[in-house]
Design a protein around this motif. Structure first.
Motif, PDB file in Angstrom:
ATOM      1  N   ASN A   1       0.814  -1.214   0.000  1.00  0.00           N
ATOM      2  CA  ASN A   1       0.000   0.000   0.000  1.00  0.00           C
ATOM      3  C   ASN A   1       0.849   1.265   0.000  1.00  0.00           C
ATOM      4  O   ASN A   1       0.512   2.241  -0.669  1.00  0.00           O
ATOM      5  CB  ASN A   1      -0.967  -0.001   1.188  1.00  0.00           C
ATOM      6  CG  ASN A   1      -2.148  -0.909   0.939  1.00  0.00           C
ATOM      7  OD1 ASN A   1      -2.528  -1.165  -0.196  1.00  0.00           O
ATOM      8  ND2 ASN A   1      -2.737  -1.403   2.011  1.00  0.00           N
ATOM      9  N   GLU A   2       1.952   1.269   0.725  1.00  0.00           N
ATOM     10  CA  GLU A   2       2.847   2.432   0.719  1.00  0.00           C
ATOM     11  C   GLU A   2       3.452   2.644  -0.668  1.00  0.00           C
ATOM     12  O   GLU A   2       3.565   3.780  -1.140  1.00  0.00           O
ATOM     13  CB  GLU A   2       3.965   2.251   1.747  1.00  0.00           C
ATOM     14  CG  GLU A   2       3.504   2.361   3.186  1.00  0.00           C
ATOM     15  CD  GLU A   2       4.572   1.962   4.188  1.00  0.00           C
ATOM     16  OE1 GLU A   2       4.484   2.447   5.331  1.00  0.00           O
ATOM     17  OE2 GLU A   2       5.481   1.172   3.849  1.00  0.00           O
ATOM     18  N   THR A   3       3.807   1.559  -1.326  1.00  0.00           N
ATOM     19  CA  THR A   3       4.366   1.657  -2.677  1.00  0.00           C
ATOM     20  C   THR A   3       3.318   2.192  -3.650  1.00  0.00           C
ATOM     21  O   THR A   3       3.611   3.066  -4.466  1.00  0.00           O
ATOM     22  CB  THR A   3       4.884   0.283  -3.144  1.00  0.00           C
ATOM     23  OG1 THR A   3       5.835  -0.198  -2.200  1.00  0.00           O
ATOM     24  CG2 THR A   3       5.544   0.387  -4.514  1.00  0.00           C
ATOM     25  N   LYS A   4       2.100   1.690  -3.538  1.00  0.00           N
ATOM     26  CA  LYS A   4       1.016   2.180  -4.404  1.00  0.00           C
ATOM     27  C   LYS A   4       0.780   3.672  -4.182  1.00  0.00           C
ATOM     28  O   LYS A   4       0.633   4.432  -5.146  1.00  0.00           O
ATOM     29  CB  LYS A   4      -0.269   1.405  -4.138  1.00  0.00           C
ATOM     30  CG  LYS A   4      -0.274   0.003  -4.679  1.00  0.00           C
ATOM     31  CD  LYS A   4      -1.588  -0.662  -4.325  1.00  0.00           C
ATOM     32  CE  LYS A   4      -1.714  -2.026  -4.930  1.00  0.00           C
ATOM     33  NZ  LYS A   4      -3.014  -2.646  -4.608  1.00  0.00           N
ATOM     34  N   GLU A   5       0.744   4.098  -2.922  1.00  0.00           N
ATOM     35  CA  GLU A   5       0.530   5.516  -2.615  1.00  0.00           C
ATOM     36  C   GLU A   5       1.662   6.374  -3.182  1.00  0.00           C
ATOM     37  O   GLU A   5       1.419   7.462  -3.709  1.00  0.00           O
ATOM     38  CB  GLU A   5       0.421   5.712  -1.100  1.00  0.00           C
ATOM     39  CG  GLU A   5      -0.867   5.184  -0.512  1.00  0.00           C
ATOM     40  CD  GLU A   5      -0.882   5.192   1.016  1.00  0.00           C
ATOM     41  OE1 GLU A   5       0.008   5.836   1.632  1.00  0.00           O
ATOM     42  OE2 GLU A   5      -1.778   4.550   1.587  1.00  0.00           O
ATOM     43  N   TYR A   6       2.888   5.891  -3.090  1.00  0.00           N
ATOM     44  CA  TYR A   6       4.037   6.610  -3.630  1.00  0.00           C
ATOM     45  C   TYR A   6       3.899   6.781  -5.146  1.00  0.00           C
ATOM     46  O   TYR A   6       4.081   7.876  -5.683  1.00  0.00           O
ATOM     47  CB  TYR A   6       5.339   5.865  -3.294  1.00  0.00           C
ATOM     48  CG  TYR A   6       6.561   6.501  -3.896  1.00  0.00           C
ATOM     49  CD1 TYR A   6       7.172   7.584  -3.285  1.00  0.00           C
ATOM     50  CD2 TYR A   6       7.088   6.036  -5.102  1.00  0.00           C
ATOM     51  CE1 TYR A   6       8.297   8.183  -3.846  1.00  0.00           C
ATOM     52  CE2 TYR A   6       8.201   6.632  -5.667  1.00  0.00           C
ATOM     53  CZ  TYR A   6       8.793   7.700  -5.042  1.00  0.00           C
ATOM     54  OH  TYR A   6       9.887   8.297  -5.602  1.00  0.00           O
ATOM     55  N   ILE A   7       3.554   5.700  -5.836  1.00  0.00           N
ATOM     56  CA  ILE A   7       3.399   5.745  -7.297  1.00  0.00           C
ATOM     57  C   ILE A   7       2.299   6.729  -7.682  1.00  0.00           C
ATOM     58  O   ILE A   7       2.498   7.588  -8.556  1.00  0.00           O
ATOM     59  CB  ILE A   7       3.104   4.338  -7.864  1.00  0.00           C
ATOM     60  CG1 ILE A   7       4.367   3.466  -7.752  1.00  0.00           C
ATOM     61  CG2 ILE A   7       2.615   4.413  -9.304  1.00  0.00           C
ATOM     62  CD1 ILE A   7       4.137   1.995  -8.048  1.00  0.00           C
ATOM     63  N   ILE A   8       1.144   6.619  -7.049  1.00  0.00           N
ATOM     64  CA  ILE A   8       0.019   7.513  -7.362  1.00  0.00           C
ATOM     65  C   ILE A   8       0.431   8.963  -7.148  1.00  0.00           C
ATOM     66  O   ILE A   8       0.173   9.831  -7.985  1.00  0.00           O
ATOM     67  CB  ILE A   8      -1.213   7.165  -6.490  1.00  0.00           C
ATOM     68  CG1 ILE A   8      -1.743   5.762  -6.827  1.00  0.00           C
ATOM     69  CG2 ILE A   8      -2.310   8.219  -6.628  1.00  0.00           C
ATOM     70  CD1 ILE A   8      -2.240   5.579  -8.228  1.00  0.00           C
ATOM     71  N   ASP A   9       1.075   9.247  -6.022  1.00  0.00           N
ATOM     72  CA  ASP A   9       1.491  10.613  -5.715  1.00  0.00           C
ATOM     73  C   ASP A   9       2.440  11.148  -6.791  1.00  0.00           C
ATOM     74  O   ASP A   9       2.259  12.259  -7.289  1.00  0.00           O
ATOM     75  CB  ASP A   9       2.166  10.661  -4.339  1.00  0.00           C
ATOM     76  CG  ASP A   9       2.617  12.064  -3.976  1.00  0.00           C
ATOM     77  OD1 ASP A   9       1.746  12.964  -3.920  1.00  0.00           O
ATOM     78  OD2 ASP A   9       3.834  12.270  -3.772  1.00  0.00           O
ATOM     79  N   LYS A  10       3.449  10.370  -7.162  1.00  0.00           N
ATOM     80  CA  LYS A  10       4.430  10.832  -8.155  1.00  0.00           C
ATOM     81  C   LYS A  10       3.780  11.071  -9.518  1.00  0.00           C
ATOM     82  O   LYS A  10       4.108  12.034 -10.210  1.00  0.00           O
ATOM     83  CB  LYS A  10       5.577   9.825  -8.303  1.00  0.00           C
ATOM     84  CG  LYS A  10       6.501   9.788  -7.121  1.00  0.00           C
ATOM     85  CD  LYS A  10       7.155  11.129  -6.910  1.00  0.00           C
ATOM     86  CE  LYS A  10       8.010  11.138  -5.676  1.00  0.00           C
ATOM     87  NZ  LYS A  10       8.272  12.465  -5.179  1.00  0.00           N
ATOM     88  N   VAL A  11       2.852  10.195  -9.910  1.00  0.00           N
ATOM     89  CA  VAL A  11       2.212  10.325 -11.224  1.00  0.00           C
ATOM     90  C   VAL A  11       1.267  11.526 -11.258  1.00  0.00           C
ATOM     91  O   VAL A  11       1.268  12.300 -12.218  1.00  0.00           O
ATOM     92  CB  VAL A  11       1.471   9.018 -11.600  1.00  0.00           C
ATOM     93  CG1 VAL A  11       0.590   9.210 -12.817  1.00  0.00           C
ATOM     94  CG2 VAL A  11       2.476   7.898 -11.833  1.00  0.00           C
ATOM     95  N   LYS A  12       0.485  11.718 -10.197  1.00  0.00           N
ATOM     96  CA  LYS A  12      -0.491  12.812 -10.178  1.00  0.00           C
ATOM     97  C   LYS A  12       0.174  14.190 -10.025  1.00  0.00           C
ATOM     98  O   LYS A  12      -0.263  15.151 -10.627  1.00  0.00           O
ATOM     99  CB  LYS A  12      -1.473  12.617  -9.020  1.00  0.00           C
ATOM    100  CG  LYS A  12      -2.516  11.579  -9.262  1.00  0.00           C
ATOM    101  CD  LYS A  12      -3.451  11.536  -8.062  1.00  0.00           C
ATOM    102  CE  LYS A  12      -4.693  10.754  -8.340  1.00  0.00           C
ATOM    103  NZ  LYS A  12      -5.622  10.799  -7.187  1.00  0.00           N
ATOM    104  N   VAL A  13       1.215  14.266  -9.213  1.00  0.00           N
ATOM    105  CA  VAL A  13       1.813  15.561  -8.874  1.00  0.00           C
ATOM    106  C   VAL A  13       2.836  16.036  -9.909  1.00  0.00           C
ATOM    107  O   VAL A  13       3.112  17.217 -10.002  1.00  0.00           O
ATOM    108  CB  VAL A  13       2.454  15.485  -7.464  1.00  0.00           C
ATOM    109  CG1 VAL A  13       3.212  16.744  -7.112  1.00  0.00           C
ATOM    110  CG2 VAL A  13       1.382  15.206  -6.423  1.00  0.00           C
ATOM    111  N   ASN A  14       3.366  15.120 -10.715  1.00  0.00           N
ATOM    112  CA  ASN A  14       4.462  15.478 -11.627  1.00  0.00           C
ATOM    113  C   ASN A  14       4.157  15.171 -13.096  1.00  0.00           C
ATOM    114  O   ASN A  14       4.959  14.518 -13.758  1.00  0.00           O
ATOM    115  CB  ASN A  14       5.730  14.723 -11.205  1.00  0.00           C
ATOM    116  CG  ASN A  14       6.152  15.058  -9.803  1.00  0.00           C
ATOM    117  OD1 ASN A  14       6.579  16.166  -9.530  1.00  0.00           O
ATOM    118  ND2 ASN A  14       6.016  14.101  -8.900  1.00  0.00           N
ATOM    119  N   PRO A  15       3.038  15.654 -13.629  1.00  0.00           N
ATOM    120  CA  PRO A  15       2.775  15.359 -15.037  1.00  0.00           C
ATOM    121  C   PRO A  15       3.714  16.140 -15.950  1.00  0.00           C
ATOM    122  O   PRO A  15       4.286  17.157 -15.546  1.00  0.00           O
ATOM    123  CB  PRO A  15       1.331  15.826 -15.239  1.00  0.00           C
ATOM    124  CG  PRO A  15       1.178  16.937 -14.251  1.00  0.00           C
ATOM    125  CD  PRO A  15       2.024  16.529 -13.053  1.00  0.00           C
TER     126      PRO A  15
END
Length: 187
Positions: free
Chosen positions: A26-40
């Protein structure tokens, strides 16, 4: 005997520290989502979600098939909207099974102005879910196999270290679900 007790205590401490620092799924998933959404990439708006965070029937619609619960949680869904003067001109929607990741690399392209940009390129093995989703009228979707040679493009704008961390996160998630990526190369 006292010497062996100290060694065993030291080993247990090291193992506990390593297990405590291991990143959960879950921490890895949250990290991926955060990086993808915040850094387009510039001119993009992105949204992303894993299948365990949305309703099961919605995951099945995006997948274009009925998935088991353990398969649904492995599905990564990304929507990348290309904007022109703030208005959407193209929506790219993809869904893929992270267990099927073959490799994660950074790719480069040149835009119409000749400027080079990087993005994350994820190659998915042929026998795993990798779909392109096209929104249709009336809230319907058409789901087709990804015809981009199994490559899913994630439009993110990161530093070299940021790309490396995101690449490692995807590979970690793949391995956590029992997948076996073939390549670990960054560039």
């Amino acid at each position: 005997m006292k010497y062996y007790t100290k060694i065993i205590t030291l080993l247990i401490s090291i193992i506990s520290i390593n297990l405590g620092n291991a990143q959960t799924i879950n921490e890895t998933k949250e990290y991926i989502i955060d990086k993808v959404k915040v850094n387009p990439l510039k001119s993009y708006k992105t949204d992303a979600v894993f299948g365990d965070k949305i309703l099961p029937h919605v995951v099945n619609i995006y997948a274009g098939e009925e998935l088991k619960k353990d398969e649904q949680e492995r599905i990564f869904i990304i929507e990348a909207t290309l904007l022109h003067q703030g208005k959407p001109i193209l929506v790219l929607l993809s869904a893929f099974d992270v267990k099927g990741i073959n490799s994660v690399t950074v790719a480069s392209q040149k835009n119409n102005n000749g400027r080079e940009f990087n993005y994350l390129a994820i190659n998915i093995k042929n026998d795993f879910l990798n779909k392109t989703i096209t929104p249709k009228e009336g809230g319907q979707y058409e789901t087709q196999p990804n015809n981009n040679n199994g490559i899913v493009e994630i439009p993110v704008n990161l530093t070299k270290e940021g790309y490396d961390s995101l690449r490692k996160a995807f590979l970690h998630l793949c391995k956590s679900y029992g997948g076996s990526p073939l390549k670990d190369g960054l560039f």
